[in-house]
Design an enzyme around this catalytic site. Structure first.
Site, PDB file in Angstrom:
ATOM      1  N   CYS A 117       0.816  -1.233   0.000  1.00 33.11           N
ATOM      2  CA  CYS A 117       0.000   0.000   0.000  1.00 33.11           C
ATOM      3  C   CYS A 117       0.845   1.276   0.000  1.00 33.11           C
ATOM      4  CB  CYS A 117      -0.960  -0.016   1.190  1.00 33.11           C
ATOM      5  SG  CYS A 117      -0.210  -0.553   2.735  1.00 33.11           S
ATOM      6  N   HIS A 148      -2.851   6.213   4.617  1.00 29.49           N
ATOM      7  CA  HIS A 148      -1.415   6.358   4.897  1.00 29.49           C
ATOM      8  C   HIS A 148      -0.908   7.650   4.241  1.00 29.49           C
ATOM      9  CE1 HIS A 148      -1.512   2.358   6.373  1.00 29.49           C
ATOM     10  NE2 HIS A 148      -0.751   1.739   5.504  1.00 29.49           N
TER      11      HIS A 148
HETATM   12  N1  LIG Z   1      -5.276  -3.490   5.295  1.00 28.40           N
HETATM   13  C1  LIG Z   1      -4.559  -2.840   4.385  1.00 28.40           C
HETATM   14  O1  LIG Z   1      -4.432  -1.614   4.431  1.00 28.40           O
HETATM   15  C2  LIG Z   1      -3.876  -3.587   3.273  1.00 28.40           C
HETATM   16  C3  LIG Z   1      -3.270  -2.829   2.261  1.00 28.40           C
HETATM   17  C4  LIG Z   1      -2.590  -3.493   1.236  1.00 28.40           C
HETATM   18  C5  LIG Z   1      -2.531  -4.848   1.224  1.00 28.40           C
HETATM   19  N2  LIG Z   1      -3.131  -5.564   2.225  1.00 28.40           N
HETATM   20  C6  LIG Z   1      -3.009  -7.018   2.174  1.00 28.40           C
HETATM   21  O2  LIG Z   1      -4.292  -7.580   1.966  1.00 28.40           O
HETATM   22  C7  LIG Z   1      -4.372  -8.835   2.644  1.00 28.40           C
HETATM   23  C8  LIG Z   1      -5.570  -8.796   3.582  1.00 28.40           C
HETATM   24  O3  LIG Z   1      -5.381  -7.730   4.495  1.00 28.40           O
HETATM   25  P1  LIG Z   1      -6.569  -7.206   5.435  1.00 28.40           P
HETATM   26  O4  LIG Z   1      -6.076  -5.945   6.014  1.00 28.40           O
HETATM   27  O5  LIG Z   1      -7.870  -7.248   4.736  1.00 28.40           O
HETATM   28  O6  LIG Z   1      -6.540  -8.339   6.586  1.00 28.40           O
HETATM   29  P2  LIG Z   1      -7.685  -8.698   7.661  1.00 28.40           P
HETATM   30  O7  LIG Z   1      -8.594  -7.561   7.863  1.00 28.40           O
HETATM   31  O8  LIG Z   1      -6.949  -9.230   8.825  1.00 28.40           O
HETATM   32  O9  LIG Z   1      -8.504  -9.883   6.959  1.00 28.40           O
HETATM   33  C9  LIG Z   1      -7.905 -11.138   6.738  1.00 28.40           C
HETATM   34  C10 LIG Z   1      -8.860 -12.044   5.994  1.00 28.40           C
HETATM   35  O10 LIG Z   1      -8.228 -13.320   5.808  1.00 28.40           O
HETATM   36  C11 LIG Z   1      -9.128 -14.329   6.278  1.00 28.40           C
HETATM   37  N3  LIG Z   1      -8.401 -15.505   6.731  1.00 28.40           N
HETATM   38  C12 LIG Z   1      -7.487 -15.575   7.736  1.00 28.40           C
HETATM   39  N4  LIG Z   1      -7.084 -16.861   7.887  1.00 28.40           N
HETATM   40  C13 LIG Z   1      -7.758 -17.582   6.972  1.00 28.40           C
HETATM   41  C14 LIG Z   1      -7.791 -18.962   6.643  1.00 28.40           C
HETATM   42  N5  LIG Z   1      -7.015 -19.864   7.277  1.00 28.40           N
HETATM   43  N6  LIG Z   1      -8.612 -19.366   5.649  1.00 28.40           N
HETATM   44  C15 LIG Z   1      -9.390 -18.481   4.992  1.00 28.40           C
HETATM   45  N7  LIG Z   1      -9.408 -17.157   5.251  1.00 28.40           N
HETATM   46  C16 LIG Z   1      -8.589 -16.730   6.244  1.00 28.40           C
HETATM   47  C17 LIG Z   1      -9.894 -13.661   7.396  1.00 28.40           C
HETATM   48  O11 LIG Z   1     -11.070 -14.400   7.668  1.00 28.40           O
HETATM   49  P3  LIG Z   1     -11.786 -14.293   9.138  1.00 28.40           P
HETATM   50  O12 LIG Z   1     -12.452 -12.945   9.174  1.00 28.40           O
HETATM   51  O13 LIG Z   1     -12.738 -15.403   9.093  1.00 28.40           O
HETATM   52  O14 LIG Z   1     -10.698 -14.424  10.145  1.00 28.40           O
HETATM   53  C18 LIG Z   1     -10.171 -12.306   6.744  1.00 28.40           C
HETATM   54  O15 LIG Z   1     -11.211 -12.406   5.814  1.00 28.40           O
HETATM   55  C19 LIG Z   1      -3.015  -9.033   3.350  1.00 28.40           C
HETATM   56  O16 LIG Z   1      -2.146  -9.760   2.518  1.00 28.40           O
HETATM   57  C20 LIG Z   1      -2.495  -7.614   3.474  1.00 28.40           C
HETATM   58  O17 LIG Z   1      -1.101  -7.545   3.557  1.00 28.40           O
HETATM   59  C21 LIG Z   1      -3.818  -4.964   3.237  1.00 28.40           C
END
Ligand SMILES: NC(=O)c1ccc[n+]([C@@H]2O[C@H](COP(=O)([O-])OP(=O)(O)OC[C@H]3O[C@@H](n4cnc5c(N)ncnc54)[C@H](OP(=O)(O)O)[C@@H]3O)[C@@H](O)[C@H]2O)c1
Length: 353
Positions: A142, A256
């Site tokens: 990001c 950010h």
């Molecule tokens: N947040 C940001 O600003 C951002 C920016 C750029 C990139 N990213 C990337 O995007 C990705 C997701 O980030 P996020 O911020 O959305 O994370 P998050 O809010 O923590 O969400 C994680 C997701 O993964 C699921 N998950 C976790 N363990 C799992 C499993 N064993 N099987 C299936 N699903 C599973 C969770 O399901 P449950 O809800 O059921 O636990 C949830 O839907 C990451 O790679 C992160 O680095 C995030």
């Protein structure tokens, strides 16, 4: 060139003949939820399958009412696109079945971003590297995406040599758990309660600033700082680009900011920089002001402000860029990659330059 009316006709035809089968893995997380919102206002015809962990499987998505499915149902379907909004290790573990079951995978994790066969794409910056023959596409980190949106037009015009940057990264950059940890700390503080030890961040984040995003690695460089260097070099195709950064977590909820000083081969002026930025439709530039994280939250644009030249050095430019990192830093960028691939399909060619 594909104009708006021919794209509209294509979408109409596609909706009659073949609604796209779309899967989102990690649909219940922050990035997954934003992606669902983007599809809800999308002109494309699609069916959506939502996958999450066992914690969410069987529960209803608050946005659509659709039930989240457990991951082991994924193999029962075939998909045109699968979006990954999950952590790196899970993306790596799922790669074989994803390539078997999905025509394209748009990956928001860091797992394959630096792989030489994987395009790492910000459509406004390097959409030309997308090709219908590459089934796996990564969306960049990001902070890298937001920085590159502002730096790429300047690089094209003036030749980028060196970047010095400090980031101001919100709690939601660490997902749902990061956001909840900050909210819980603020709640405890306001109620005069004792705060629990932090689990997501290395120090308490409320009313604090933490000069560490990700794990500290060799040479004292954090994983976020390393991503900024290596991903920026790949996206801008500048293998020797010097990037000096300090990535900092701040107690904002969303968006950010990055304070950047960039050094160029050619001299530039502020009006010339503004003209170069004008070519990127994803930027909102304020020469006499700035946007804050609160103002950038919910916007798909990257907001550039505090533009100035220091020390009378015509080869440098300093500015502050801020954007919603869940949108342009993740879900919106991934959605734009999908749109771009659909345009390529329409043109039936290998790349739009
Ligand atoms: N947040 C940001 O600003 C951002 C920016 C750029 C990139 N990213 C990337 O995007 C990705 C997701 O980030 P996020 O911020 O959305 O994370 P998050 O809010 O923590 O969400 C994680 C997701 O993964 C699921 N998950 C976790 N363990 C799992 C499993 N064993 N099987 C299936 N699903 C599973 C969770 O399901 P449950 O809800 O059921 O636990 C949830 O839907 C990451 O790679 C992160 O680095 C995030």
């Amino acid at each position: 060139v594909l104009n708006t009316s021919s794209l509209f006709c294509f979408i109409l035809m596609q909706s009659i003949t073949h609604p796209l089968k779309i899967a989102i893995i990690g649909a219940s997380g922050l990035a997954g939820q934003e992606l669902i919102r983007l599809f809800q206002v999308s002109p494309f015809a699609y069916s959506l399958s939502l996958f999450a962990s066992g914690r969410s499987a069987g529960k209803a998505c608050p946005l659509s009412g659709q039930l989240y499915e457990p991951l082991d149902h994924f193999g029962q379907g075939e998909y045109d696109y699968t979006f990954l909004a999950i952590e790196d290790a899970l993306a790596i573990a799922l790669q074989p079945i994803l390539l078997e079951k999905s025509r394209y995978v748009v990956d928001k994790s860091a797992a394959f971003r630096l792989h030489p066969d994987v395009p790492l794409v910000i459509p406004e910056v390097n959409g030309g590297v997308l090709s219908l023959g590459a089934p796996w596409v990564s969306s960049p980190n990001c902070t890298t995406t937001i920085a590159c949106m502002a730096l790429a037009p300047l690089h094209r015009a003036f030749g980028l040599k060196r970047v010095v940057a400090a980031s101001y990264q919100s709690a939601s950059g660490a997902g749902v758990r990061g956001l909840k940890e900050l909210e819980a700390q603020v709640h405890c503080w306001s109620q005069g309660l004792e705060t629990h030890s932090p689990e997501v961040f290395p120090q308490p984040l409320a009313f604090n600033v933490i000069p560490q995003v990700g794990a500290i690695g060799p040479g004292g460089i954090s994983s976020e700082e390393s991503k900024l260097l290596l991903e920026m070099r790949k996206i801008l195709e500048l293998k020797d680009l010097e990037v000096y950064s300090t990535c900092v977590r701040v107690p904002t909820l969303r968006a950010h900011g990055i304070a950047i000083t960039a050094f160029f081969e050619k001299p530039l002026s502020i009006p010339a920089a503004a003209e170069a930025w004008g070519a990127n439709p994803g930027l909102a530039v304020q020469l006499d002001g700035y946007a804050t994280p609160l103002q950038a939250s919910g916007s798909t644009l990257c907001h550039v402000g505090r533009v100035r030249q220091e020390n009378d050095n015509a080869h440098t430019l300093s500015f502050f860029v801020v954007a919603d990192q869940i949108l342009k830093g993740a879900s919106y960028n991934a959605y734009q990659i999908f749109e771009h691939l659909e345009r390529l399909k329409k043109l039936n060619c290998e790349a739009i330059i």
